[in-house]
Design a protein around this motif. Structure first.
Motif, PDB file in Angstrom:
ATOM      1  N   ASP A 233       0.839  -1.218   0.000  1.00  0.00           N
ATOM      2  CA  ASP A 233       0.000   0.000   0.000  1.00  0.00           C
ATOM      3  C   ASP A 233       0.869   1.261   0.000  1.00  0.00           C
ATOM      4  O   ASP A 233       0.485   2.279  -0.594  1.00  0.00           O
ATOM      5  N   THR A 236       2.132   1.855  -3.591  1.00  0.00           N
ATOM      6  CA  THR A 236       1.126   2.367  -4.546  1.00  0.00           C
ATOM      7  C   THR A 236       0.592   3.743  -4.126  1.00  0.00           C
ATOM      8  O   THR A 236      -0.155   4.369  -4.886  1.00  0.00           O
ATOM      9  N   PHE A 327       0.683   7.525  -9.513  1.00  0.00           N
ATOM     10  CA  PHE A 327       0.171   6.793  -8.340  1.00  0.00           C
ATOM     11  C   PHE A 327      -1.331   7.048  -8.189  1.00  0.00           C
ATOM     12  O   PHE A 327      -1.775   7.768  -7.273  1.00  0.00           O
ATOM     13  N   CYS A 329      -3.747   5.391  -7.068  1.00  0.00           N
ATOM     14  CA  CYS A 329      -4.477   4.918  -5.881  1.00  0.00           C
ATOM     15  C   CYS A 329      -4.795   6.077  -4.934  1.00  0.00           C
ATOM     16  O   CYS A 329      -5.852   6.077  -4.286  1.00  0.00           O
ATOM     17  N   ASN A 351      -9.011  -3.235  -2.838  1.00  0.00           N
ATOM     18  CA  ASN A 351      -7.562  -3.089  -2.695  1.00  0.00           C
ATOM     19  C   ASN A 351      -6.957  -4.290  -1.970  1.00  0.00           C
ATOM     20  O   ASN A 351      -5.905  -4.801  -2.361  1.00  0.00           O
ATOM     21  N   PHE A 365       1.793  -4.932 -10.723  1.00  0.00           N
ATOM     22  CA  PHE A 365       1.738  -3.837  -9.737  1.00  0.00           C
ATOM     23  C   PHE A 365       0.773  -2.740 -10.177  1.00  0.00           C
ATOM     24  O   PHE A 365      -0.067  -2.290  -9.393  1.00  0.00           O
ATOM     25  N   ASN A 366       0.879  -2.319 -11.449  1.00  0.00           N
ATOM     26  CA  ASN A 366       0.004  -1.221 -11.887  1.00  0.00           C
ATOM     27  C   ASN A 366      -1.436  -1.688 -12.117  1.00  0.00           C
ATOM     28  O   ASN A 366      -2.328  -0.877 -12.351  1.00  0.00           O
ATOM     29  N   ALA A 369      -4.366  -0.543  -9.005  1.00  0.00           N
ATOM     30  CA  ALA A 369      -5.257   0.627  -9.122  1.00  0.00           C
ATOM     31  C   ALA A 369      -6.379   0.349 -10.124  1.00  0.00           C
ATOM     32  O   ALA A 369      -7.527   0.755  -9.917  1.00  0.00           O
TER      33      ALA A 369
END
Ligand code: NDP
Length: 412
Positions: A233, A236, A327, A329, A351, A365-366, A369
């Motif tokens: 968390d 991100t 970023f 998120c 999430n 990873f991306n 979001a």
């Protein structure tokens, strides 16, 4: 600070009569985790101040057995029946006095209901919500690390605290800093709350590279040693978004009055700007034992053995605005917070599922979001009236997020 509908509804902080002057009894939910371990270090540093009455673990029953040997709690809880069987057998073999042992969600809630002065909630995720609720419903002091509690059900949780005389003290370092910087002030003199963020390990990475982030890279936080979920968390910036929502509830602040500042050194833990132009900040080394000690002992500040800050050697302190494009998120969390109703609960549940999928190599990873945004777009808006409404929406959002992850194609 414009405080519109929330005027006068900030966190009911601990009235001093509740603390008393003698030994404080403590329950630690999530005692086997990073924050749970730091909490017990604080307890160990001040043995005359605290008695541990209840502890909980998830799956790490071996560590819980060690904690039972050391602290002799009257009640413990674990996540699964198998773990409870193992623990009972181990304690019997070791000839230790047998605490009552609870299991699963009911066990966690029962731990929070054991009479104690303060309940430290250091469970990770929305799993911490019902127990935090139970602690407030019996009028206890809740030392809150589990930010997901206020994110998923902030309005309802604050209402329960008010109704039953429960108090919430922040453990999160940023909220502890704000709490300290607000002490003794008149709320109408506050202009803005400024939450600092380290920016995580990818602060300087270009957007294209974020698709290739590995789990190992995401778990390498530059300044803090934390559990796996919060470490992702932080990478991100969802963590900062969750903290913005948490601050909204704790300090009854409008979202326009909560700003995020990227501060890579993690020395300034947050700031309050006042109407006259003064800013108050709290500075300390990045060590969670300090905000935990403050949560458990404030307004006292007894001497401890934790590392100290030397401003002559700590180097330059820098600040920059967050990049919401790289970023997203953080943007999603602001949007969900402003939308209110079920949106923050959906944000959090999606999430949690997306982060777990990333950690298991099922989502880039991306993609975190993107999965969260897709679930938010589909949720039915409305206002939760009771805890069960939240539980149902949380389950719906998890189901949607799981099928979104299975569908794939999120890394493009
Ligand atoms: P950890 O992953 O280290 O610890 C989580 C704890 O929760 C463990 O004791 C774990 O048990 C327990 N747990 C996990 N799932 C369940 C479940 N379903 N039921 C019961 N118990 C469960 O996390 P952290 O200590 O890092 O973080 C805890 C909370 O504090 C999070 O909400 C985080 O956002 C917040 N926080 C953390 C900070 C930090 O520096 N670490 C700073 C500020 C806030 P087990 O290990 O036995 O399975």
């Amino acid at each position: 600070m414009t405080r519109g509908r929330d005027r006068g509804r900030e966190a009911p902080f601990v009235p001093l009569w509740k603390w008393g002057t003698g030994m404080r009894t403590v329950t630690v939910l999530g005692a086997t985790g990073v924050i749970g371990t730091h909490t017990l270090e604080v307890v160990d540093r001040f043995p005359d101040a605290f008695t541990v009455v209840a502890l909980t673990a998830g799956r790490n029953v071996e560590r819980l057995a060690e904690l039972v040997r050391r602290y002799r709690p009257r009640f413990v809880a674990v996540a699964e029946a198998e773990g409870a069987r193992w623990l009972r057998e181990r304690l019997r073999q070791d000839g230790l006095p047998m605490p009552e042992i609870g299991v699963g969600r009911e066990g966690l809630v029962a731990a929070a209901e054991v009479p104690s002065d303060v309940v430290v909630s250091a469970v990770v995720g929305a799993a911490g919500l019902p127990a935090a609720w139970a602690a407030l419903a019996r009028g206890a002091v809740l030392a809150l690390a589990n930010k997901e509690t206020l994110v998923t059900a902030g309005d309802l949780v604050m209402a329960v605290a008010r109704r039953h005389g429960g108090s919430i003290v922040p453990v999160d370092s940023e909220h502890s800093a704000l709490f300290q910087c607000l002490m003794g002030s008149r709320r109408e003199d506050v202009r803005r709350l400024l939450l600092t963020a380290s920016g995580g390990p990818f602060r300087t990475w270009p957007k294209e590279r974020l698709a290739q982030v590995t789990v190992e890279e995401a778990l390498r936080h530059p300044n803090w040693a934390m559990g796996r979920k919060i470490t992702v968390d932080s990478a991100t910036l969802m963590n900062k978004g969750l903290e913005v929502i948490e601050a909204h509830h704790l300090f009854a602040a409008e979202y326009d009055d909560i700003e995020v500042l990227v501060h890579p050194q993690s020395v300034v833990h947050s700031l309050v700007e006042y109407r006259d132009g003064s800013m108050l900040a709290q500075l300390a080394p990045p060590d969670m034992r300090l905000p935990i000690q403050y949560a458990l002992m404030h307004p006292a500040r007894p001497e401890n053995d934790w590392p100290r800050l030397d401003l002559t050697t700590s180097g330059a302190l820098t600040f920059e605005p967050p990049d919401l494009e790289r970023f997203p998120c953080l943007r999603l969390a602001y949007d969900a917070g402003r939308a209110g109703g079920y949106a923050p609960c959906v944000l959090n549940a999606a999430n949690e599922v997306a982060v777990e999928a990333f950690l298991e190599g099922r989502l880039p990873f991306n993609g975190i979001a993107r999965v969260v945004e897709s679930v938010l777009e589909r949720h039915i808006t409305g206002t939760p009236r009771e805890l069960n409404d939240i539980v149902e929406m949380d389950a719906w959002a998890r189901g949607e997020a799981r099928s979104a992850v299975r569908k794939g194609g999120w890394g493009a």
